[in-house]
Design a protein around this motif. Structure first.
Motif, mmCIF file in Angstrom:
data_model
loop_
_atom_site.group_PDB
_atom_site.id
_atom_site.type_symbol
_atom_site.label_atom_id
_atom_site.label_comp_id
_atom_site.label_asym_id
_atom_site.label_seq_id
_atom_site.Cartn_x
_atom_site.Cartn_y
_atom_site.Cartn_z
ATOM 1 N N TYR A 16 21.737 -50.470 25.473
ATOM 2 C CA TYR A 16 22.467 -51.757 25.461
ATOM 3 C C TYR A 16 22.126 -52.613 24.242
ATOM 4 O O TYR A 16 22.882 -53.519 23.897
ATOM 5 C CB TYR A 16 22.202 -52.542 26.763
ATOM 6 C CG TYR A 16 20.770 -52.963 26.964
ATOM 7 C CD1 TYR A 16 19.862 -52.135 27.624
ATOM 8 C CD2 TYR A 16 20.313 -54.196 26.496
ATOM 9 C CE1 TYR A 16 18.545 -52.521 27.795
ATOM 10 C CE2 TYR A 16 18.995 -54.584 26.674
ATOM 11 C CZ TYR A 16 18.112 -53.740 27.322
ATOM 12 O OH TYR A 16 16.806 -54.126 27.490
ATOM 13 N N PHE A 17 20.994 -52.342 23.575
ATOM 14 C CA PHE A 17 20.647 -53.102 22.361
ATOM 15 C C PHE A 17 21.822 -53.110 21.372
ATOM 16 O O PHE A 17 22.070 -54.099 20.708
ATOM 17 C CB PHE A 17 19.467 -52.466 21.600
ATOM 18 C CG PHE A 17 18.150 -52.423 22.310
ATOM 19 C CD1 PHE A 17 17.897 -53.226 23.404
ATOM 20 C CD2 PHE A 17 17.147 -51.570 21.855
ATOM 21 C CE1 PHE A 17 16.667 -53.178 24.048
ATOM 22 C CE2 PHE A 17 15.915 -51.524 22.481
ATOM 23 C CZ PHE A 17 15.680 -52.319 23.584
ATOM 24 N N PHE A 18 22.474 -51.935 21.290
ATOM 25 C CA PHE A 18 23.485 -51.746 20.231
ATOM 26 C C PHE A 18 24.691 -52.667 20.426
ATOM 27 O O PHE A 18 25.413 -52.940 19.483
ATOM 28 C CB PHE A 18 23.896 -50.270 20.150
ATOM 29 C CG PHE A 18 22.779 -49.401 19.644
ATOM 30 C CD1 PHE A 18 22.701 -49.053 18.302
ATOM 31 C CD2 PHE A 18 21.764 -48.974 20.501
ATOM 32 C CE1 PHE A 18 21.642 -48.288 17.828
ATOM 33 C CE2 PHE A 18 20.705 -48.200 20.043
ATOM 34 C CZ PHE A 18 20.634 -47.856 18.699
ATOM 35 N N GLY A 19 24.916 -53.128 21.671
ATOM 36 C CA GLY A 19 26.027 -54.052 21.927
ATOM 37 C C GLY A 19 25.548 -55.481 22.111
ATOM 38 O O GLY A 19 26.265 -56.315 22.661
ATOM 39 N N SER A 20 24.331 -55.771 21.637
ATOM 40 C CA SER A 20 23.775 -57.111 21.824
ATOM 41 C C SER A 20 24.568 -58.163 21.050
ATOM 42 O O SER A 20 24.902 -57.953 19.879
ATOM 43 C CB SER A 20 22.322 -57.103 21.354
ATOM 44 O OG SER A 20 21.829 -58.412 21.314
ATOM 45 N N PRO A 21 24.891 -59.304 21.673
ATOM 46 C CA PRO A 21 25.655 -60.347 20.977
ATOM 47 C C PRO A 21 24.952 -60.853 19.719
ATOM 48 O O PRO A 21 25.614 -61.276 18.773
ATOM 49 C CB PRO A 21 25.766 -61.479 22.006
ATOM 50 C CG PRO A 21 25.284 -60.952 23.297
ATOM 51 C CD PRO A 21 24.559 -59.660 23.063
ATOM 52 N N GLU A 22 23.613 -60.769 19.690
ATOM 53 C CA GLU A 22 22.857 -61.274 18.537
ATOM 54 C C GLU A 22 23.182 -60.526 17.250
ATOM 55 O O GLU A 22 23.004 -61.067 16.164
ATOM 56 C CB GLU A 22 21.337 -61.153 18.786
ATOM 57 C CG GLU A 22 20.735 -62.341 19.491
ATOM 58 C CD GLU A 22 21.143 -62.413 20.941
ATOM 59 O OE1 GLU A 22 21.371 -61.346 21.541
ATOM 60 O OE2 GLU A 22 21.254 -63.530 21.465
#
Ligand SMILES: [Zn+2]
Length: 347
Positions: A88-94
């Motif tokens: 899920y890191f890869f789709g992080s809004p940041e």
């Protein structure tokens, strides 16, 4: 493999001296993380974007392997570990502005977790993960359902800036639950959002609008419905679960709660003391819900000493020896039923 686990457990028991006094290690650590080199790189980008205090400095973001996890489990006499993907890191809004290929990154990180677990067949139980808002999230869940090798799906709502009070986002989450259930994947969900007033209302929305779509697959609420430590919002959310379970024990039968970094956050040296009043309130709710629904976990990252972590957890919870033994013996149903593909078990 089983003989080795037994030998390690026996050695741990003997090392502790008089049997009755020894707090047994957990049979399973239900909440652990490792990152591939690319996952580690992207996590560092997120921490940088979040700024100072965004990621606890005591927690390692370094790449690690299944071998590291097995060594950490062995050193603490723990049988098995649940490995949660950082896909899920890869789709992080940041990092939405950083031209990251979300679908490709999520797939690769999930494949890494599944392969590392398969290389330690029986010891490590892999969960894939998706960013809830990612366009490929449903495809990713169905891909692993078809391919096999994953025991479950991990979701992190705080990281996703998710809000239960937005019906569109909640419907999306329900669709992810449905997809996981269709593929017989268990679910681990970090459901604490970033709302300042996160609490009972959010748990109620979750129970009404999302949980039914799990259709009986085990659902593990991470960090006892908080995010590590104990706070008012977490206690309010957990209290809402206790009420729902009291009202309808059968309809909520597949709900579990993990105690990763609860009650006082303890990641390497980082520690947020919980007030005695909060810990007492947490334990009262735990007893209302039933200790059989609570699963021990560490939120392991590379470098965490699991023996020290669980000794601290044992001390921080003012539970009786019998209660700790009960907790340490709890094993989530998805762990009991986990199998591994021996064809994929070469390191
Ligand atoms: Zn975690």
């Amino acid at each position: 493999m089983k003989a080795i686990v037994k030998a390690v457990l026996l050695a741990a028991l003997l090392a502790g001296g008089a049997g009755a006094q020894v707090a047994p290690p957990p049979r399973v650590d239900h909440h652990m993380h490792i990152f591939s080199p690319e996952g580690s790189r992207v996590l560092n980008l997120i921490c940088k974007a979040l700024g100072p205090g965004g990621c606890p400095p005591q927690r390692s973001n370094a790449p690690a392997t299944g071998e590291d996890v097995v060594e950490a489990l062995d050193a603490a006499g723990i049988g098995r570990g649940v490995l949660l993907s950082g896909g899920y890191f890869f789709g992080s809004p940041e990092i939405a502005d950083q031209a990251i290929d979300v679908a490709k990154g999520m797939r690769a990180e999930n494949a890494f977790i599944v392969a590392e677990a398969a290389a330690h067949c029986g010891r490590l139980i892999p969960f894939i993960s998706v960013a809830p808002s990612a366009a490929s999230a449903l495809d990713e869940i169905h891909y692993w359902g078809r391919k096999g090798g994953a025991a479950g799906l991990k979701l992190h709502l705080g990281s996703a800036r998710f809000d239960f009070r937005d019906p569109v986002q909640t419907a999306r989450l329900a669709a992810l639950f449905k997809a996981a259930a269709d593929e017989h994947l268990a679910i681990v969900i970090h459901m604490q959002t970033r709302r300042k007033d996160y609490g009972a209302q959010d748990a109620a929305i979750f129970l009404r609008e999302v949980y039914p779509f799990a259709r009986g697959v085990p659902v593990q609420i991470a960090h006892a419905a908080g995010g590590g430590g104990v706070d008012e919002g977490e206690l309010a959310a957990l209290g809402a679960f206790a009420d729902a379970i009291a009202r309808d024990p059968r309809g909520t039968k597949s709900l579990y709660f993990d105690l990763a970094m609860v009650p006082d956050l303890f990641a390497n040296e980082g520690k947020i003391p919980a007030t005695p009043a909060h810990v007492a309130a947490l334990e009262a709710i735990m007893h209302r819900i039933g200790l059989n629904r609570f699963l021990l976990g560490s939120d392991y990252v590379l470098g965490l000493d699991l023996k020290a972590y669980f000794a601290n957890a044992r001390a921080a919870l003012a539970l009786s020896d019998a209660d700790w033994r009960a907790l340490a013996g709890n094993v989530a149903p998805y762990v009991k039923s986990a199998t591994c593909k021996s064809s994929a078990s070469k390191p």
